[in-house]
Design an enzyme around this catalytic site. Structure first.
Site: not given
Length: 363
Positions: A103, A173, A197
């Site tokens: 990511w 992030d 999440k």
């Protein structure tokens, strides 16, 4: 039972009490008599939802008054672009990025479209099995910002400390570990996290933005891509994801009232991770954890078996036994168990015990 044994990497498990309350709200909210799916984003009821969600986040994370809390859309992928659009383009500076997994590798790709982007460290050559040591980062005092991902969901890596220089704005992030443990919010210029999440269902992205940093944004941006638009409109410039924000509010209530806060949640998460890693390490000749021990994530446990055929058999057998979401990410394959906040210690202990049984049966 299926929800209790959901180890999916995202969208992830939601607390049982939140699922029950959400189920009832889909039919009719007790406050309005209308389904949450049909509630206007301009209603007083929804303004109350937004305000409570923000209050709860501020209390749980200790977010100071000089930080804005925004509820946005587009996930981390949009933030990869909005961040450099606002703070790198025409800044006359460069931005710095740490690439520690699947990511975080996507973020500098978008930043390069906006200006000078420098990758300080990239773990690709080593298969993203570890995180950089402080002396491996050649940090600059004049960078526009430093960006990193605190927890890599694909590879199962998590920063134990905070990188960067105090004088350089730090952007993180935290999509997969926000609310999983306490953080020092003041250390960051900006934190962002998509919800699916630990925060709620997909559709909403939380952005925590220091006011002084927000005022550095350049002018002339498209209206919807300017953070100041969302600050001024208090997260209702356009139609927000009402349902996702409502469930996020319920999750923050659950964390506050049933769990006892973020510190209590961190202790539970540590116990879950210790149990699962302990089960895997007990059978090291059979199970192999992807990341180095010092970098292991408390949220995502990525591991392999001796052969792809045995992994396929593992997944098929696990589903029959009631364990769901154990497939590894498509980019690296293998297996992965995600231990987000709503996954209980009982569920992790059950999975840990079953890992030993599978090894004895198939090893």
């Amino acid at each position: 039972m299926n929800n209790a044994m959901n180890f999916s990497g995202g969208p992830g498990a939601l607390p049982a009490s939140v699922l029950r309350e959400t189920r009832d709200a889909i039919e009719a909210l007790p406050e309005t008599g209308l389904s949450v799916l049909g509630m206007s984003h301009r209603s007083e009821w929804f303004r109350g939802v937004l305000d409570e969600a923000e209050r709860n986040l501020r209390a749980l994370l200790g977010i100071p008054a000089h930080y804005h809390v925004l509820f946005m859309q587009g996930g981390s992928s949009l933030q990869f672009s909005m961040l450099p659009m606002n703070f790198l383009r025409a800044s006359g500076r460069h931005a710095e990025y740490i690439v520690s997994g699947y990511w975080s590798a996507k973020a500098p790709v978008e930043a390069r479209l906006e200006g000078d982007t420098r990758v300080l460290w990239d773990g690709r050559a080593e298969g993203y099995r570890r995180l950089p040591a402080a002396d491996e980062l050649q940090l600059s005092q004049d960078a526009a910002y430093l960006h990193y991902v605190s927890n890599e969901t694909v590879e199962g890596l998590e920063f134990a400390g905070t990188p960067g220089l105090p004088e350089v704005p730090l952007v993180c992030d935290m999509s997969s570990n926000l609310l999983a443990a306490p953080i020092d919010t003041e250390r960051y210029a900006m934190i962002y996290a998509h919800a699916q999440k630990n925060l709620g269902p997909a559709g909403v992205t939380v952005v925590i933005l220091r006011d002084e940093f927000a005022r550095r944004a350049i002018t002339g941006l498209p209206t919807l891509l300017d953070y100041r638009t969302h600050i001024a409109a208090r997260s209702v410039y356009n139609t927000p994801p009402v349902f996702a924000i409502y469930v996020l509010m319920l999750v923050t209530r659950w964390l506050r009232d049933e769990v006892g806060g973020v510190e209590a949640m961190a202790a539970i998460n540590r116990a879950k991770a210790d149990a699962l890693y302990g089960a895997l390490d007990a059978e090291q000749g059979f199970y192999r954890v992807h990341g180095e021990r010092s970098c292991r994530s408390t949220m995502n446990v990525a591991f392999r078996l001796p052969t792809p055929e045995l992994e396929a058999h593992f997944l098929e057998t696990a589903r029959r036994e009631g364990f769901h979401g154990l497939e590894g990410h498509r980019s690296i394959g293998g297996l992965r168990a995600s231990l987000y906040n709503a996954v209980t210690l009982d569920a992790v202990n059950a999975l840990s015990e079953w890992l030993g049984e599978f090894r004895r049966r198939e090893g």
